[in-house]
Design a protein around this motif. Structure first.
Motif, PDB file in Angstrom:
ATOM      1  N   TYR A 205       0.817  -1.216   0.000  1.00 21.94           N
ATOM      2  CA  TYR A 205       0.000   0.000   0.000  1.00 21.94           C
ATOM      3  C   TYR A 205       0.849   1.263   0.000  1.00 21.94           C
ATOM      4  CZ  TYR A 205      -3.200   3.663   1.544  1.00 21.94           C
ATOM      5  OH  TYR A 205      -3.916   4.828   1.644  1.00 21.94           O
ATOM      6  N   TYR A 206       1.823   1.353   0.880  1.00 21.62           N
ATOM      7  CA  TYR A 206       2.596   2.596   1.014  1.00 21.62           C
ATOM      8  C   TYR A 206       3.575   2.809  -0.146  1.00 21.62           C
ATOM      9  CZ  TYR A 206       0.785   3.347   5.709  1.00 21.62           C
ATOM     10  OH  TYR A 206      -0.041   3.580   6.784  1.00 21.62           O
ATOM     11  N   THR A 207       3.971   1.743  -0.820  1.00 22.42           N
ATOM     12  CA  THR A 207       4.897   1.891  -1.952  1.00 22.42           C
ATOM     13  C   THR A 207       4.197   1.824  -3.307  1.00 22.42           C
ATOM     14  OG1 THR A 207       5.373  -0.488  -2.120  1.00 22.42           O
ATOM     15  CG2 THR A 207       6.753   0.821  -0.619  1.00 22.42           C
ATOM     16  N   GLY A 208       3.118   1.046  -3.396  1.00 19.32           N
ATOM     17  CA  GLY A 208       2.441   0.860  -4.676  1.00 19.32           C
ATOM     18  C   GLY A 208       3.242   0.016  -5.654  1.00 19.32           C
ATOM     19  N   ILE A 209       4.246  -0.722  -5.174  1.00 22.79           N
ATOM     20  CA  ILE A 209       5.058  -1.527  -6.085  1.00 22.79           C
ATOM     21  C   ILE A 209       4.269  -2.735  -6.577  1.00 22.79           C
ATOM     22  CG2 ILE A 209       7.244  -0.812  -5.064  1.00 22.79           C
ATOM     23  CD1 ILE A 209       7.348  -3.407  -3.534  1.00 22.79           C
ATOM     24  N   ARG A 210       4.678  -3.251  -7.719  1.00 24.62           N
ATOM     25  CA  ARG A 210       4.035  -4.428  -8.297  1.00 24.62           C
ATOM     26  C   ARG A 210       4.386  -5.662  -7.472  1.00 24.62           C
ATOM     27  NH1 ARG A 210       6.388  -1.442 -12.469  1.00 24.62           N
ATOM     28  NH2 ARG A 210       4.891  -0.543 -13.964  1.00 24.62           N
ATOM     29  N   THR A 211       3.555  -6.691  -7.579  1.00 23.08           N
ATOM     30  CA  THR A 211       3.802  -7.906  -6.798  1.00 23.08           C
ATOM     31  C   THR A 211       5.130  -8.547  -7.176  1.00 23.08           C
ATOM     32  OG1 THR A 211       2.461  -9.145  -8.399  1.00 23.08           O
ATOM     33  CG2 THR A 211       1.362  -8.375  -6.412  1.00 23.08           C
ATOM     34  N   GLN A 212       5.456  -8.553  -8.477  1.00 18.48           N
ATOM     35  CA  GLN A 212       6.725  -9.140  -8.907  1.00 18.48           C
ATOM     36  C   GLN A 212       7.905  -8.347  -8.367  1.00 18.48           C
ATOM     37  OE1 GLN A 212       7.612 -11.939 -10.492  1.00 18.48           O
ATOM     38  NE2 GLN A 212       5.482 -12.606 -10.437  1.00 18.48           N
ATOM     39  N   GLU A 213       7.748  -7.041  -8.265  1.00 20.47           N
ATOM     40  CA  GLU A 213       8.813  -6.206  -7.713  1.00 20.47           C
ATOM     41  C   GLU A 213       9.013  -6.503  -6.232  1.00 20.47           C
ATOM     42  OE1 GLU A 213       7.959  -2.428 -10.749  1.00 20.47           O
ATOM     43  OE2 GLU A 213       7.218  -2.400  -8.692  1.00 20.47           O
ATOM     44  N   ALA A 214       7.917  -6.760  -5.529  1.00 18.61           N
ATOM     45  CA  ALA A 214       8.008  -7.076  -4.103  1.00 18.61           C
ATOM     46  C   ALA A 214       8.658  -8.436  -3.882  1.00 18.61           C
ATOM     47  CB  ALA A 214       6.615  -7.046  -3.472  1.00 18.61           C
ATOM     48  N   ILE A 215       8.288  -9.401  -4.710  1.00 15.12           N
ATOM     49  CA  ILE A 215       8.836 -10.753  -4.571  1.00 15.12           C
ATOM     50  C   ILE A 215      10.331 -10.780  -4.855  1.00 15.12           C
ATOM     51  CG2 ILE A 215       8.787 -13.066  -5.582  1.00 15.12           C
ATOM     52  CD1 ILE A 215       5.774 -12.617  -6.046  1.00 15.12           C
ATOM     53  N   ALA A 216      10.755  -9.983  -5.839  1.00 11.54           N
ATOM     54  CA  ALA A 216      12.162 -10.009  -6.262  1.00 11.54           C
ATOM     55  C   ALA A 216      13.071  -9.202  -5.346  1.00 11.54           C
ATOM     56  CB  ALA A 216      12.283  -9.476  -7.690  1.00 11.54           C
ATOM     57  N   GLY A 217      12.506  -8.356  -4.490  1.00 10.20           N
ATOM     58  CA  GLY A 217      13.315  -7.462  -3.669  1.00 10.20           C
ATOM     59  C   GLY A 217      13.853  -8.114  -2.408  1.00 10.20           C
ATOM     60  N   SER A 218      14.870  -7.479  -1.839  1.00 10.29           N
ATOM     61  CA  SER A 218      15.445  -7.926  -0.570  1.00 10.29           C
ATOM     62  C   SER A 218      15.564  -6.738   0.370  1.00 10.29           C
ATOM     63  CB  SER A 218      16.823  -8.560  -0.790  1.00 10.29           C
ATOM     64  OG  SER A 218      17.775  -7.563  -1.129  1.00 10.29           O
ATOM     65  N   MET A 219      15.859  -7.021   1.630  1.00 15.27           N
ATOM     66  CA  MET A 219      16.004  -5.956   2.617  1.00 15.27           C
ATOM     67  C   MET A 219      17.166  -5.026   2.276  1.00 15.27           C
ATOM     68  SD  MET A 219      13.692  -5.991   4.980  1.00 15.27           S
ATOM     69  CE  MET A 219      12.279  -7.054   5.392  1.00 15.27           C
ATOM     70  N   ALA A 220      18.171  -5.537   1.549  1.00 12.26           N
ATOM     71  CA  ALA A 220      19.308  -4.703   1.157  1.00 12.26           C
ATOM     72  C   ALA A 220      18.909  -3.617   0.165  1.00 12.26           C
ATOM     73  CB  ALA A 220      20.404  -5.572   0.540  1.00 12.26           C
ATOM     74  N   ASP A 221      17.695  -3.719  -0.384  1.00 14.24           N
ATOM     75  CA  ASP A 221      17.217  -2.710  -1.327  1.00 14.24           C
ATOM     76  C   ASP A 221      16.743  -1.446  -0.632  1.00 14.24           C
ATOM     77  OD1 ASP A 221      17.716  -4.147  -3.687  1.00 14.24           O
ATOM     78  OD2 ASP A 221      15.903  -5.334  -3.407  1.00 14.24           O
ATOM     79  N   PHE A 222      16.682  -1.459   0.694  1.00 14.71           N
ATOM     80  CA  PHE A 222      16.418  -0.220   1.422  1.00 14.71           C
ATOM     81  C   PHE A 222      17.733   0.555   1.495  1.00 14.71           C
ATOM     82  CE2 PHE A 222      12.741  -2.627   2.988  1.00 14.71           C
ATOM     83  CZ  PHE A 222      11.744  -1.663   2.863  1.00 14.71           C
ATOM     84  N   VAL A 223      17.754   1.720   0.870  1.00 17.77           N
ATOM     85  CA  VAL A 223      18.977   2.523   0.800  1.00 17.77           C
ATOM     86  C   VAL A 223      18.707   3.917   1.353  1.00 17.77           C
ATOM     87  CG1 VAL A 223      19.933   1.258  -1.159  1.00 17.77           C
ATOM     88  CG2 VAL A 223      18.411   3.198  -1.581  1.00 17.77           C
ATOM     89  N   ARG A 224      19.759   4.564   1.796  1.00 18.26           N
ATOM     90  CA  ARG A 224      19.621   5.890   2.405  1.00 18.26           C
ATOM     91  C   ARG A 224      20.439   6.906   1.617  1.00 18.26           C
ATOM     92  NH1 ARG A 224      21.586   6.133   8.419  1.00 18.26           N
ATOM     93  NH2 ARG A 224      23.585   5.902   7.329  1.00 18.26           N
ATOM     94  N   ASP A 225      19.833   8.078   1.396  1.00 14.15           N
ATOM     95  CA  ASP A 225      20.573   9.183   0.793  1.00 14.15           C
ATOM     96  C   ASP A 225      20.370  10.424   1.664  1.00 14.15           C
ATOM     97  OD1 ASP A 225      18.040  10.146   0.274  1.00 14.15           O
ATOM     98  OD2 ASP A 225      18.143   9.867  -1.886  1.00 14.15           O
ATOM     99  N   SER A 226      20.734  11.596   1.127  1.00  9.38           N
ATOM    100  CA  SER A 226      20.658  12.820   1.928  1.00  9.38           C
ATOM    101  C   SER A 226      19.234  13.208   2.283  1.00  9.38           C
ATOM    102  CB  SER A 226      21.328  13.976   1.168  1.00  9.38           C
ATOM    103  OG  SER A 226      20.713  14.161  -0.092  1.00  9.38           O
TER     104      SER A 226
END
Length: 386
Positions: A205-226
């Motif tokens: 809900y909060y991201t609106g990403i596709r189901t395939q995008e959610a399945i393929a992702g990992s926790m390392a995909d959380f990244v931080r910038d400025s």
């Protein structure tokens, strides 16, 4: 000018005969329909697993249909293409997966038995589009001489109302309250699954990403910038984008990770899937499959519907699928006043017209304008009566 003579083969062997009857193998460099279709699948079906599976099903049915008639793709006429589409709409037993007396699907008896039921006009229209794309590819490559599917009749279809696949604000709030109550229940027999269910709904809900995008992702995909935290997503066509991690999503992420036995934000080396299996906690975490994700969301929404006293909300939840959260996220963003360009970027839409659909169905602004209209009409009537 002497044109080259075209020779029609006397005997057809679909397994080995070149589909093109122009004396060559075309730029594809293959000698049979199966290999030509395989090249198309590699070139056009690699955008996602769902696309690859769907394109493969459509083309495999066509190849099977042609093989039964000892026909090659280059020999198909418009009438042949129409006959194939009509077969999908009104299949006989050779194409339908058999069922037992209770209606349960059985193991297919023939390779051609791939249909659970006759296709609707919408399904036939989709198959026509996919096969039209196949023949466009083969025509461009010189493998066939005409796009016969482009010339078939367009099935009459009723376009789905996108608003019917969006959770209303009351339904979303009820589902969220229900998920929170499930996780807080001290008698919950499967607390980890309850935490996962809540995380799935929050993530989608909060991201609106596709189901395939959610399945393929990992926790390392959380990244931080400025600017803060973002979720790196690999979308259609292997295009990478970054989705904003809101404070609400951040809270749910940390809550879920704690339930999984880890604390804090994911480090860059965290290989845990975005949506992991909750079983086999001792071994490496594996991601859920597309089928399992659909099953999880359907089960939890149906369970929430059974506990709901509001029949309208219950009816929404009964039909909810994982992709509903993407539609809901986009629509609620527009209702909250988000700009179209930021919504387009967050959802990864290539065409801004796709994003515009959600602005058109956002109910809040339409409701406010409709009430203004009704209020003005009532005021005018009252003034006339006075």
């Amino acid at each position: 000018m002497n044109l080259p003579q075209i020779h029609e083969p006397a005997v057809h062997d679909p397994a080995t005969l070149p589909a093109s009857n122009d004396g060559g193998l075309s730029v594809l460099g293959v000698g049979n329909d199966a290999d030509a279709v395989a090249m198309w699948l590699r070139a056009r079906g690699a955008r996602s697993e769902n696309t690859a599976r769907t394109y493969a099903r459509c083309s495999d049915r066509l190849l099977q249909w042609c093989q039964e008639r000892e026909m090659i793709l280059a020999e198909m006429s418009v009438a042949d293409a129409q006959a194939h589409l009509d077969t999908l709409r009104n299949p006989d037993s050779r194409w339908l997966i058999p069922r037992d007396e209770k209606g349960k699907l059985l193991a297919p008896l023939y390779k051609s038995q791939t249909l659970k039921q006759p296709m609707t006009d919408k399904g036939v229209a989709f198959a026509r589009t996919v096969l039209g794309q196949l023949f466009h590819y083969l025509l461009t490559a010189g493998y066939v001489r005409r796009n016969v599917f482009f010339l078939t009749e367009i099935p009459p279809t009723i376009e789905d109302d996108l608003a019917d696949k969006v959770l209303s604000q009351p339904a979303r709030k009820y589902l969220w309250d229900w998920l929170s109550a499930q996780q807080a229940d001290e008698q919950q027999k499967k607390p980890l699954e309850a935490a996962r269910d809540r995380w799935i709904c929050a993530l989608l809900y909060y991201t609106g990403i596709r189901t395939q995008e959610a399945i393929a992702g990992s926790m390392a995909d959380f990244v931080r910038d400025s600017e803060g935290w973002q979720l790196r997503v690999t979308g259609k066509g292997s295009k990478v984008r970054r989705v904003t991690v809101t404070e609400a999503l951040a809270r749910e992420l940390l809550r879920f990770r704690e339930a999984m036995g880890v604390r804090g934000w994911p480090p860059p080396t965290d290989t845990m899937p975005l949506i992991p299996h909750t079983r086999n906690t001792k071994g490496p975490r594996l991601p859920v499959s597309d089928r399992m994700l659909r099953k999880i969301v359907s089960a939890l929404c149906k369970a929430a519907a059974r506990d709901c006293d509001d029949l309208h909300i219950a009816a929404e939840l009964e039909r909810t699928s994982p992709h509903w959260f993407r539609h809901t996220s986009a629509t609620h963003r527009q209702e909250a006043g988000a700009r179209l360009e930021t919504t387009q970027q967050e959802l990864g839409h290539v065409n801004p017209k796709t994003t515009l659909r959600y602005a058109k169905i956002a109910a809040r602004a339409r409701r406010e304008d409709a009430e203004r209209f009704a209020s003005a009409a009532a005021t005018y009537r009252q003034e006339k009566e006075e």
